[in-house]
Every structure is written in structure tokens, then in C-alpha cells.
Design a protein around this motif. Sequence first.
Motif, PDB file in Angstrom:
ATOM      1  N   THR A 189       1.025  -1.147  -0.082  1.00 48.75           N
ATOM      2  CA  THR A 189       0.063  -0.025   0.105  1.00 48.75           C
ATOM      3  C   THR A 189       0.933   1.276   0.034  1.00 48.75           C
ATOM      4  OG1 THR A 189      -0.230  -0.165   2.446  1.00 48.75           O
ATOM      5  CG2 THR A 189      -1.812  -1.217   1.253  1.00 48.75           C
ATOM      6  N   GLY A 190       2.014   1.149   0.469  1.00 52.84           N
ATOM      7  CA  GLY A 190       2.808   2.329   0.267  1.00 52.84           C
ATOM      8  C   GLY A 190       2.644   3.331   1.527  1.00 52.84           C
ATOM      9  N   ARG A 191       2.270   2.510   2.589  1.00 52.97           N
ATOM     10  CA  ARG A 191       1.902   3.520   3.783  1.00 52.97           C
ATOM     11  C   ARG A 191       2.261   2.643   4.954  1.00 52.97           C
ATOM     12  NH1 ARG A 191      -2.657   2.280   6.848  1.00 52.97           N
ATOM     13  NH2 ARG A 191      -4.231   1.045   5.650  1.00 52.97           N
ATOM     14  N   THR A 192       2.304   3.374   6.386  1.00 49.62           N
ATOM     15  CA  THR A 192       2.829   2.513   7.427  1.00 49.62           C
ATOM     16  C   THR A 192       1.304   2.109   8.138  1.00 49.62           C
ATOM     17  OG1 THR A 192       4.634   3.895   7.827  1.00 49.62           O
ATOM     18  CG2 THR A 192       3.867   2.670   9.711  1.00 49.62           C
ATOM     19  N   MET A 193       1.263   0.668   8.439  1.00 49.00           N
ATOM     20  CA  MET A 193       0.006   0.285   9.100  1.00 49.00           C
ATOM     21  C   MET A 193      -0.134   0.866  10.442  1.00 49.00           C
ATOM     22  SD  MET A 193      -1.196  -1.762   6.919  1.00 49.00           S
ATOM     23  CE  MET A 193      -0.536  -0.813   5.732  1.00 49.00           C
ATOM     24  N   ASN A 194      -1.328   1.099  10.876  1.00 49.49           N
ATOM     25  CA  ASN A 194      -1.567   1.734  12.114  1.00 49.49           C
ATOM     26  C   ASN A 194      -2.580   0.785  13.142  1.00 49.49           C
ATOM     27  OD1 ASN A 194      -4.236   2.371  11.156  1.00 49.49           O
ATOM     28  ND2 ASN A 194      -3.674   4.393  10.518  1.00 49.49           N
ATOM     29  N   TYR A 195      -2.849   1.421  14.238  1.00 43.68           N
ATOM     30  CA  TYR A 195      -4.014   0.592  15.009  1.00 43.68           C
ATOM     31  C   TYR A 195      -5.273   0.237  14.399  1.00 43.68           C
ATOM     32  CZ  TYR A 195      -6.696  -0.864  19.111  1.00 43.68           C
ATOM     33  OH  TYR A 195      -7.065  -1.710  19.931  1.00 43.68           O
ATOM     34  N   ARG A 196      -5.676   1.117  13.550  1.00 41.88           N
ATOM     35  CA  ARG A 196      -6.748   0.696  12.735  1.00 41.88           C
ATOM     36  C   ARG A 196      -6.741  -0.418  11.786  1.00 41.88           C
ATOM     37  NH1 ARG A 196     -10.008   5.244   9.093  1.00 41.88           N
ATOM     38  NH2 ARG A 196     -11.616   3.930   8.176  1.00 41.88           N
ATOM     39  N   ASP A 197      -5.741  -0.824  11.392  1.00 42.27           N
ATOM     40  CA  ASP A 197      -5.460  -1.996  10.593  1.00 42.27           C
ATOM     41  C   ASP A 197      -5.383  -3.200  11.415  1.00 42.27           C
ATOM     42  OD1 ASP A 197      -5.273  -0.443   8.173  1.00 42.27           O
ATOM     43  OD2 ASP A 197      -3.400   0.384   8.915  1.00 42.27           O
ATOM     44  N   ARG A 198      -5.135  -3.086  12.828  1.00 42.17           N
ATOM     45  CA  ARG A 198      -4.771  -4.271  13.537  1.00 42.17           C
ATOM     46  C   ARG A 198      -5.774  -5.611  13.428  1.00 42.17           C
ATOM     47  NH1 ARG A 198      -5.786  -4.745  19.994  1.00 42.17           N
ATOM     48  NH2 ARG A 198      -7.978  -4.640  18.987  1.00 42.17           N
ATOM     49  N   ASP A 199      -6.919  -5.321  13.175  1.00 46.30           N
ATOM     50  CA  ASP A 199      -8.019  -6.486  13.237  1.00 46.30           C
ATOM     51  C   ASP A 199      -7.758  -7.274  11.938  1.00 46.30           C
ATOM     52  OD1 ASP A 199      -8.739  -6.122  15.822  1.00 46.30           O
ATOM     53  OD2 ASP A 199     -10.627  -5.003  15.147  1.00 46.30           O
ATOM     54  N   GLU A 200      -7.677  -6.235  10.671  1.00 45.69           N
ATOM     55  CA  GLU A 200      -7.496  -6.927   9.336  1.00 45.69           C
ATOM     56  C   GLU A 200      -6.290  -7.685   9.311  1.00 45.69           C
ATOM     57  OE1 GLU A 200      -9.012  -7.493   5.333  1.00 45.69           O
ATOM     58  OE2 GLU A 200      -9.812  -6.884   7.400  1.00 45.69           O
ATOM     59  N   ILE A 201      -5.261  -7.125   9.917  1.00 47.44           N
ATOM     60  CA  ILE A 201      -3.757  -8.061   9.692  1.00 47.44           C
ATOM     61  C   ILE A 201      -4.052  -9.278  10.536  1.00 47.44           C
ATOM     62  CG2 ILE A 201      -1.426  -7.925  10.491  1.00 47.44           C
ATOM     63  CD1 ILE A 201      -1.380  -4.732  10.064  1.00 47.44           C
ATOM     64  N   LYS A 202      -4.579  -9.189  11.884  1.00 48.97           N
ATOM     65  CA  LYS A 202      -4.749 -10.537  12.374  1.00 48.97           C
ATOM     66  C   LYS A 202      -5.350 -11.443  11.637  1.00 48.97           C
ATOM     67  CE  LYS A 202      -4.469  -8.496  17.120  1.00 48.97           C
ATOM     68  NZ  LYS A 202      -3.269  -9.600  17.743  1.00 48.97           N
ATOM     69  N   LYS A 203      -6.425 -10.950  11.111  1.00 51.89           N
ATOM     70  CA  LYS A 203      -7.562 -11.928  10.275  1.00 51.89           C
ATOM     71  C   LYS A 203      -6.583 -12.424   9.163  1.00 51.89           C
ATOM     72  CE  LYS A 203     -11.482 -12.078   7.418  1.00 51.89           C
ATOM     73  NZ  LYS A 203     -10.806 -12.795   6.319  1.00 51.89           N
ATOM     74  N   VAL A 204      -5.814 -11.703   8.197  1.00 49.81           N
ATOM     75  CA  VAL A 204      -4.896 -12.144   7.098  1.00 49.81           C
ATOM     76  C   VAL A 204      -3.972 -13.304   7.849  1.00 49.81           C
ATOM     77  CG1 VAL A 204      -3.447 -11.609   5.604  1.00 49.81           C
ATOM     78  CG2 VAL A 204      -5.467 -10.073   6.025  1.00 49.81           C
ATOM     79  N   ALA A 205      -3.348 -12.966   8.788  1.00 46.83           N
ATOM     80  CA  ALA A 205      -2.284 -13.999   9.490  1.00 46.83           C
ATOM     81  C   ALA A 205      -3.124 -15.246  10.102  1.00 46.83           C
ATOM     82  CB  ALA A 205      -1.628 -13.128  10.512  1.00 46.83           C
ATOM     83  N   ALA A 206      -4.290 -15.093  10.678  1.00 41.73           N
ATOM     84  CA  ALA A 206      -4.972 -16.407  11.110  1.00 41.73           C
ATOM     85  C   ALA A 206      -5.304 -17.062   9.905  1.00 41.73           C
ATOM     86  CB  ALA A 206      -6.182 -15.722  11.699  1.00 41.73           C
ATOM     87  N   ASP A 207      -5.862 -16.614   8.894  1.00 44.92           N
ATOM     88  CA  ASP A 207      -6.150 -17.266   7.644  1.00 44.92           C
ATOM     89  C   ASP A 207      -5.202 -18.067   7.083  1.00 44.92           C
ATOM     90  OD1 ASP A 207      -8.798 -16.598   7.938  1.00 44.92           O
ATOM     91  OD2 ASP A 207      -8.715 -14.823   6.215  1.00 44.92           O
ATOM     92  N   CYS A 208      -3.827 -17.291   7.001  1.00 45.53           N
ATOM     93  CA  CYS A 208      -2.665 -17.966   6.499  1.00 45.53           C
ATOM     94  C   CYS A 208      -2.219 -19.330   7.513  1.00 45.53           C
ATOM     95  CB  CYS A 208      -1.329 -16.761   6.554  1.00 45.53           C
ATOM     96  SG  CYS A 208       0.354 -17.679   6.403  1.00 45.53           S
ATOM     97  N   ALA A 209      -2.326 -18.957   8.869  1.00 41.38           N
ATOM     98  CA  ALA A 209      -2.004 -20.227   9.760  1.00 41.38           C
ATOM     99  C   ALA A 209      -3.007 -21.466   9.483  1.00 41.38           C
ATOM    100  CB  ALA A 209      -2.356 -19.626  11.339  1.00 41.38           C
TER     101      ALA A 209
END
Length: 869
Positions: A827-847
Motif C-alpha cells: 500500500t505504500g503506507r505504514t500500518m496503524n492501530y486501525r489496521d490491526r484486526d484486518e492484519i490479525k485476520k489475514v495472519a490467522a487465515d494464513c495459519a
Amino acid sequence: MIQFLNDGMPQNRQASLLPQIICVAVLIGCMTGWCNAQEATGENQIETQVSSYFKKYCYRCHGQAAQKGDRRLDQLPDDLSADGGAVELLREALDAISRGDMPPQEKGVVQPPIDQTRKVVVWLTEYMDQAARNQSSPATIMRRLNRFEYLNTLRDLLSLQADAFDPTGDFPADAKEHGFDNNGEALTLSDFQLQRYVEVAEEALEETIFFDREKPKSEIWHYTGRDFNGVKSYQRAPVTWRLIVNDEYVEIGHGQPSERHANFVKSFVKQGGVPADGWYTISIRASAANRLDHGYDHSEFKRFEKFPLKLALWVAPNFALLGKNAADQRRLVKVWDLPDGEPEVFTQRVWLGKGAIPFVSWTNGISSKGNILRVAREYHPEVIRATKTQLDSAQLGNADAKAVVAELLKNENNKLLSEVYHGPRIRVWGMEIEGPLFKQWPPASHRTLFGTETDATRVDIDQTVKRFASRAFRRPMKSGEVQHYVDFIRNRIKQGDTHAAAIKLGLTAILTSPRFLYLDEGNDEAGDLRLNQWELASRLSYFLWSSMPDATLFAAAKAGKLSNQQELASQVDRMLNDEKAKAFVEHFTDSWLRLNILGSMPPDSKAFGSYYQDRLESFFKQETRSFFADLLHSNGSILNFLQSDYTYVNDAVARHYGIDGVVGEHFRRVDLKPEHHRGGLLGQGSVLTLTANGIETSPVVRGVWVLENIFGTPPSPPPPDVEPLEPDTRGTTTIREQLKKHRNVVLCADCHRKIDPGGFALELYDPVGAFRTRYRTARGNGPLVDSSGQLPSGEIFQDEREFKNLLMKRKDRFAETLAEKLLTHATGRTMNYRDRDEIKKVAADCAESSFGLRGLVHGITQSDIFQTR
């Protein structure tokens, strides 16, 4: 459920399960509405019980008396919304408590009851979620192409040969944000760079457009060994051994990885190099000589017992760059392993610009004339002649010099050095150059813009501009949107410019437009935050190719297919299988792992000579990229980054790692044994070298690297009033002993408790990643390396293997870190707290999908973060 977890459980066991308990607590709290931050207090005021919790359990380290990590929790404002820094501090506190890092599990530190911690975490989570909902979209609306993306986009837009045409070398370095050089907020534009954009656009179009040019005639040049820039005899050891033997072949007896003394064909240089831009086929007939059967006992020759002799093909862009001081401006094209004995023919197709000159070298050769001189003195003393210095000293009356010269003069009638020396060398029997070779005329670059039309006066300016601007701006353009470019071209023609010159000026204007230089993700007037089809196509292509979309991706966007998950997944697979996906492998590993700083702290050439002699810097990068590419294409588990039983090596890297049975320049997968002490990223020379200072290792630097890139939790900067460690070059103390004084500083202790363990585990590797059990000192072996440590959780390890086992227990956290890094790159930007849940979901799906890397990339592209502004 919470009560069940706590009943009858010892306090220390409860503490070890704190993160799991907190997860359940937050889930139940969110489901039942129990403990709503906005109901309990004013919307932007901190809950009283949270303040009390901080005061009782946190002020000890983060209050008036001490500020570990330069953090204070006793000065939070009444209105949190008025201070962005306070919200960020609460986020850090929430993360630390959730991980079980705060309060620290140390002797003498009072631990809070689980139920109190649970309530604090739920309140902080509710508050941070509300703060995220109130936060505006974090997306960067416009982002300038970085240098890497800009060059790749020119390549694909104009069908340029970027290997031979790279005019961006003098561009200002792109600013990096947490290692990433494509962050929109960091990428500024200077007046100098804007001027260079204009100049580069003009140069690129000159390379691209072939109006009124006839197809160059293809030729074949044949050369033998006698045509090279060698001599027929050597009386003394030369700076570079280049001996023409029997007018049949040239023997090259010296060589370096970055060859200063080019071995070229004299007449080809005299004619000015290749006559025109184009593809050329270069064939070289060569062999190795005396690799093993030379009979000399000399340390420089020992490595050839395992290594084949290697021939390198280089290109100098022009005659001036054949000079010995221009080695860094030449291009290494190919390296071949040479056969012993009978010669073989090696062929390479390469794009050469007009005036370019190919030459060869012995890339793993003997590095200096001193080596041949030492062999001659020991094995062939009869050929040693008096040097000019000795002769001058004798003429000045020096008695010792006179005696030496008198003795050496007896050798004047003996054989020459070149007649008796038979050390390892390569033989080049001939070179053939054929070209330029074009499958069609005009070439592809011209056809991309004008088809087969080579008469500029017959070009349809309106259609050409519209078509070119649509590709350059990465979305369909209407005639009215580009009419000013058309008018500009026609006005230039009216003022006397040729059609060709005017068209080039108009296209130059397009290539310097912000719509080309920036990725504009727009702002939908209806308030829709989702990327439209064209924006999504660009985001996808710059994520996986660091370049513009191709015709297939443009067609999918035009048909509106990219909003379909299956079609998007199909495009991702197609793009990852494309040759251009090498850009993703290269650029993402550069940014995530910081491979782009490898070489910024060059290892000491005397202490680590093999690093340069064996070209380990470039090979280390290749190992890591091959490792990443293998996981990407096979959908291998990302847990291999933490620990693996294989890696990719060639003969030079294998020798460095102590792996037997690997011969040759090419990289191949090899299985690892416990005694190799390798596996995962932390066993690779790239990571181990870039986290050292070139002289000695630093557990702090390596520990910080682990925190940032494995755990995604970079530590705070060191306090400004704490002096850095000075390395003990005498070797009287180990780095562990030196770090004790930092651990005794209150402000430093907390961070070093997190940083140092990862660094200590990697102390078993020296500054260039070689395994060691003792430190090296000026006198030889020093103290034993102690690679043991203790994590903040209290878990203990004895060496790097046990440390990696502890990393594997944190695989979910690593998956989140990698997902965040990939999204930052995408995305060309730094992730922040707002992105946390989506990042966790992506990682959980990967697991859930066996932690596959390719699957993770698919998850990234399907995420809301990727598909929204």
C-alpha cells in the motif's frame, strides 16, 4: 469461562497464560458489552480503574522516578483526543500487557491479579477500537514512484532494456520509512529530481523511437587469442598476467571479482565497440589450465582444490570505462565454470548500447602479482631478475644492493618467467560477436508507440497521444483530457519543429506529468473508499512487479473482473509466475530484511578477505532471495523463515558454511545437518552480515533486527544521554560483559532485557556470518562464545537452535509481522492501530492454510486494507 481458567491455578501459571486469558476476556467483553469505555467514562477520558492500575503497577518503571524506554504513564492528559501521542502510548501499553511483557516477570516486581489486568485490557481495547473508528482513512492518496518503480515502469512502457539503460544512478536516494522506500509520506520531490525526470524522459524516448532509421546491418566478428591485449613473454611477474601462447590462445593468470584490468580484443576497441544498439550473441571458447597439477604448495592455490576456475563476461559501456579506475561502472553479464583441459564454447545473448565493448576476466583468480613472484622465488629462482629499484641502489653505491644485483645478473641469459611458471590460469582461445540482431524492424519499443510507421509525418497524433497517455497514466483517457498535449505537439510543428521532434516533446511532457510520476488512488466523490478497477490494477502490479499493469491486467480492469475474488486470485497467480515477479522477491526482501543496506558497513578486508575474494556479498543476497522465491512459488510455509532444514547455496557459500559436496557457480537447494548451524533467516549470511559493523558483532544490532523483523516490535531509541558501547578491540572482554553496564542503567535495562537475548543467540556467528565458538583476537583465539540467554517471558535457551525453537512457539506473532510488512509494501503506507484486526485476520487465515507464503500473498490482495484507499 474466565473463572474456569483462574480457579485453582497458581499465580505464576496464570501469568504464563495471560495472553490467552486476555484474548478470551476481550472476546467476551466485546460480545456482551461488559465494560464499555464510552459508557464508563467520558468518551476521551481514561477510566479511573485504569489510572489506578497504571499507578500501582506501572509508575515504578514509567513514572516520575524512572522512564524506561522513555515512556511515562503518569502524565496522560485528561482529554486523550487532544494528544495523538497519548493515544499511541496507550496502544503501546495495551500491546505490552497483552504480550505479557508488562509488568515484567522479574523478581521483586509485584504482579497484578488476572481479573484486574483483564478489565484494563478490555477497556483499552474498547477505547482503541473507538479511536480507530473515529480516525480518518490512513491511505496515502498520491505516492511518487520510487527509483526502482520508475525505472521498471519506463522499461515496460517503452520496451526499454533496463539492464543496459539506467539513467537514474544520480537520482537522490529515496527516503526509507522502517526500511521501506515506497512510503508515500516519505517520498518527496526536489527541483533537481524534477529536472532529471525531464532529461531522462528525453533520453528514454531517444532510445525508443526509430523514425527515419534504417535497420542496422548484422555482422559477425571472429577473434582468436592473439587478438587480445596480451604479450608474448614475461621477464618478471606482471601486475596482470595476460600471455599470448603460440598465437593460439591468451592465458589469463590474474583476476579479481571486480576486475580492474580488462582483457579485451584490441581491434574491436579500435573500431569503437559495437556499431549500434541491439541484441548481440557473444561466444567465448575457453578452458581452465593447471587447476590442480601445478606442483606448487602455495596458500593462494588451495581453494582451487574445491573451486573450478571461473570465466566472467563483462560489458564496458564505452572505451573510457575500460580503465582500471572505472571498474564499478561496468556490467557483469555472466559467470561460467570452466572445464579442465579441453576448451568449451560459452554463449550469451546480451543487449549492448552503441559503443559497448565486451571483455572477459578470471573472476576467482589470483589477486596480485606478489603471488606469482613468491612462487617464482621459491620454485624458479633461476628466472628472478634484478628490479629497477635494486639496479638504482647498486648504481648509487649501496654495497648490499651491488651484491644482490651481481648475483641476479647471472640469470639474465636463463629462461624467462613465462617459460617456466605453470600455475593455475584460464585460457581463452577465441571470441565471436554477432549482431545487432532484431526479430523485426522497427524494434518493439517503436512498435509499442507507432506500430510499423517510421515516417513521423504520417503518425496519427491524436490517437498516439491518447493511447500513450492511457498506458502512462494507467487508466483510460478521454480525448478531451489529453487535448492539451495534442495541441502542444501541433503548435511545435507550426513553429518549425520536425514532426519527430515535436512528437518526442509531447511524449516527454506526458512522462513528466504528476499522473505518470505518482500513483494517484483518487478520492471517489460518492465517498467510496474502495479502489476502482484501474486503481486496483495499479496497486496489484506495483505490489508484485514494482511496475505498471500489463495488457492482460488492463483488460481485466476494463472488463470489471478484478472485483471478483476468483479472477483476482487468478491474476495474482499469473503475475507471480511471470519473470517480472523477480522485482517483488528482490524489492520486498530488500525492504523487509534490510538487504539493501548489506555492504554499507563493509567487512574488514584483511580479517575477512574471503568475503571479497569469493563475492559473498552478492551471493548472500542471492541465497536469501532464492529461499524466499522457493517458498513463494511452492507455497511453502513461512515458518521456514524461522527454522528450516535446507537452504540455497553455490560453491562459495557452501564453503563459507562448511557444507561439503557443492561445486559450481549456480545455486541449488541443499539439506542441512545440525553441525552446519544453519536454517531459517537467522542462519543466512545476508542477515548476519548486515547486522554487524564489519569489524565485530553487536548483540544489540542483531537483537533489534529480530524484534523489528520477526516480532514486529521495534524498541524505543536509546536515551540521548547514554553513551554507546565502544568495542574492546584488544579482546580482553566479551560484548556480553560490556553490555552489563548498559543493563545497570535504569533507563536502558528494560529495553536491553528484550533486545539482547536475540543478539546473544547469534553471537555464534562472526561479522560475515561464519560459525565460531571463540572470539577472534589479535593474538588468535579469544574467549569462548556464550550464546545463552533468557527471554522476557523467563524462557531460557543455550544456543541458536534452542532460540529458534522458542521463535517457533511464537509463529502466530511472526505471521502477523510478515502480513504487516507485506501490506506496508503493497500500500505504500505504514500500518496503524486501525489496521490491526484486518492484519490479525489475514495472519490467522494464513495459519489455517499451513502458513503458506503464496497463500499469504493471496490473503493480502483479498484484504480490505489492500483494496481500499
